[in-house]
Write an enzyme that holds these catalytic residues in place. Structure first.
Site, PDB file in Angstrom:
ATOM      1  N   ASP A   1       0.862  -1.184   0.000  1.00  0.00           N
ATOM      2  CA  ASP A   1       0.000   0.000   0.000  1.00  0.00           C
ATOM      3  C   ASP A   1       0.897   1.233   0.000  1.00  0.00           C
ATOM      4  OD1 ASP A   1      -2.663   1.352   0.369  1.00  0.00           O
ATOM      5  OD2 ASP A   1      -1.661   2.061   2.184  1.00  0.00           O
TER       6      ASP A   1
ATOM      7  N   GLU B   1      -1.709  -1.636  -6.023  1.00  0.00           N
ATOM      8  CA  GLU B   1      -3.017  -1.065  -6.310  1.00  0.00           C
ATOM      9  C   GLU B   1      -2.892  -0.050  -7.436  1.00  0.00           C
ATOM     10  OE1 GLU B   1      -6.771   0.900  -3.834  1.00  0.00           O
ATOM     11  OE2 GLU B   1      -4.754   0.900  -2.984  1.00  0.00           O
TER      12      GLU B   1
ATOM     13  N   CYS C   1     -12.368  -4.928   6.771  1.00  0.00           N
ATOM     14  CA  CYS C   1     -11.528  -5.588   7.761  1.00  0.00           C
ATOM     15  C   CYS C   1     -10.808  -6.763   7.114  1.00  0.00           C
ATOM     16  CB  CYS C   1     -12.375  -6.061   8.947  1.00  0.00           C
ATOM     17  SG  CYS C   1     -11.450  -6.986  10.198  1.00  0.00           S
TER      18      CYS C   1
ATOM     19  N   CYS D   1     -12.058 -10.394   9.101  1.00  0.00           N
ATOM     20  CA  CYS D   1     -13.379 -11.009   8.907  1.00  0.00           C
ATOM     21  C   CYS D   1     -14.099 -10.528   7.667  1.00  0.00           C
ATOM     22  CB  CYS D   1     -14.254 -10.747  10.139  1.00  0.00           C
ATOM     23  SG  CYS D   1     -14.633  -8.991  10.396  1.00  0.00           S
TER      24      CYS D   1
ATOM     25  N   CYS E   1     -12.528  -2.985  14.447  1.00  0.00           N
ATOM     26  CA  CYS E   1     -13.649  -3.589  13.719  1.00  0.00           C
ATOM     27  C   CYS E   1     -14.798  -3.874  14.672  1.00  0.00           C
ATOM     28  CB  CYS E   1     -13.180  -4.876  13.036  1.00  0.00           C
ATOM     29  SG  CYS E   1     -14.472  -5.709  12.095  1.00  0.00           S
TER      30      CYS E   1
ATOM     31  N   CYS F   1     -15.484  -8.217  14.550  1.00  0.00           N
ATOM     32  CA  CYS F   1     -14.599  -9.173  15.218  1.00  0.00           C
ATOM     33  C   CYS F   1     -13.780  -8.545  16.337  1.00  0.00           C
ATOM     34  CB  CYS F   1     -13.658  -9.827  14.206  1.00  0.00           C
ATOM     35  SG  CYS F   1     -12.516  -8.677  13.407  1.00  0.00           S
TER      36      CYS F   1
ATOM     37  N   ASP G   1      -3.086   1.613   7.082  1.00  0.00           N
ATOM     38  CA  ASP G   1      -2.286   1.243   5.918  1.00  0.00           C
ATOM     39  C   ASP G   1      -1.934  -0.242   5.927  1.00  0.00           C
ATOM     40  OD1 ASP G   1      -2.360   3.892   5.138  1.00  0.00           O
ATOM     41  OD2 ASP G   1      -0.514   4.388   6.210  1.00  0.00           O
TER      42      ASP G   1
END
Length: 386
Positions: free
Chosen positions: A185, A268, A321, A324, A340, A343, A350
């Site tokens: 990233d 990306e 997330c 999960c 999150c 979970c 990042d």
């Protein structure tokens, strides 16, 4: 595969004059050919252009000095113009991928200069390189050429530095990878956050950038054509080269490390041209060199037989997330850590995005039908100001 090997060289005063003459002839041939193309209803072919701007032009008094340089770089200049028109037409028709290519422009004397020679115009002689009608120049051989070059480009940048850029054939290298895959990233404060937990920080360019801004203000107040203005332009070009060389060194070392250690590299697809429209972040984004890093990783992956993959820019890697698959939605850039709601896992923003990039690139995705966002999470998420 083909690669470029670039070396710096220091010409003598006589060779500088010969190179200046060569650059001027190449520039004039390009501009004359482009002017003919603009005036003609139908664009002439490359052979016709060469006959008009080289063969017939040498017989006139205005362009008789074209005979003082080798004929090969003049022909290559017309061939480069033909390639520029082809890229422009293919871009207009949608056949060429990437950013739109504009109509060819006239070359300026004040910008960087270049001239390309094929095998008939140069040869390697010991530690030197013979250039037609220029003589033997001795570049600084920082590394050996892997094979005989097919062409060489003579480059003079805006800071009056001279380079020889060779095109050579490179064989793929067999090298075992330590890890199977990695997701990366890219960011501004932290240049690269990797899915294995590593972080890479880019060099600080702020001090040099401030000096460039100061000199640019000084340049705006100086009159055109003055000696002081030309000196200031060279000072600005040297500072720009200092930033570019530092960035290139950092990107080369980082890309070599990543490609040599991992079998599959996933990045990306960033919309850099759209991101630089943000006035507050445009200068910082432009200094990072995200596109240059992607190009280096892609080229080195081909050389080392690695798998290079790019995921879509529309993947919600920062909104999901990685444990999960729960989707919490958009977050402000000030939010650096998130808890999150599904979970209870705490993520670095990042680091979570890099893991999601790796999962999407490798084809492992959560079942988004069961983990789609049920409510807003920005007000409940744990925020840690970095």
């Amino acid at each position: 595969m083909k690669a470029r090997y670039q070396y710096r060289f220091y010409p003598t005063d006589q060779q500088k004059q010969s190179l200046a003459r060569l650059f001027g002839c190449v520039r004039v041939v390009w501009n004359d050919a482009l002017a003919i193309c603009k005036q003609s209803e139908k664009k002439p072919k490359s052979a016709e252009l060469q006959k008009l701007v080289i063969t017939q032009a040498k017989k006139t008094e205005e362009r008789a000095w074209l005979s003082e340089v080798s004929n090969i770089p003049l022909q290559q200049s017309v061939a480069d113009l033909e390639a520029a028109f082809k890229n422009f037409i293919d871009s207009c028709k949608g056949k060429r991928k990437g950013q739109k290519v504009g109509y060819p422009k006239f070359k300026k004397r004040t910008s960087s200069q270049s001239a390309r020679l094929t095998r008939g115009g140069f040869s390697l002689k010991g530690d030197g390189v013979y250039l037609a009608k220029i003589g033997i120049v001795k570049p600084i051989w920082s590394r050996e050429l892997p094979s005989d070059p097919s062409s060489v480009t003579i480059i003079k940048d805006c800071a009056n530095r001279y380079f020889l850029s060779f095109v050579v054939e490179v064989e793929p290298v067999q090298l075992d990878a330590k890890h199977m895959s990695i997701g990366i990233d890219l960011g501004i404060k932290t240049f690269a956050v990797m899915s294995n937990g590593e972080k890479a920080f880019s060099p600080c360019y702020e001090a040099i950038d401030r000096r460039i801004r100061k000199l640019q203000k000084k340049l705006a107040r100086q009159s055109n054509g003055s000696n002081r203005r030309s000196k200031t332009k060279i000072q600005i070009a040297k500072l720009h080269n200092q930033i570019a060389d530092t960035r290139k060194d950092f990107l080369h070392k980082l890309s070599t490390k990543i490609v040599s250690e991992n079998q599959t590299i996933v990045l990306e697809d960033l919309n850099v041209s759209g991101m630089v429209k943000n006035r507050k972040l445009s200068r910082a984004i432009s200094l990072q060199g995200w596109r240059e890093f992607r190009t280096l990783v892609e080229a080195k992956s081909e050389k080392l037989n690695r798998n290079f993959r790019v995921i879509s820019r529309w993947e919600r890697t920062s909104q999901t997330c990685s444990c999960c698959g729960y989707r919490w939605g958009k977050l402000d850039l000030s939010v650096r850590r998130v808890v999150c709601l599904n979970c209870g896992a705490e993520h670095d923003r990042d680091q979570n995005a890099s893991v999601n990039i790796k999962m999407v690139g490798m084809g492992h995705r959560h079942d988004l039908k069961c983990t789609s966002r049920q409510s807003k999470t920005t007000s409940v998420a744990s925020v840690d100001e970095a």
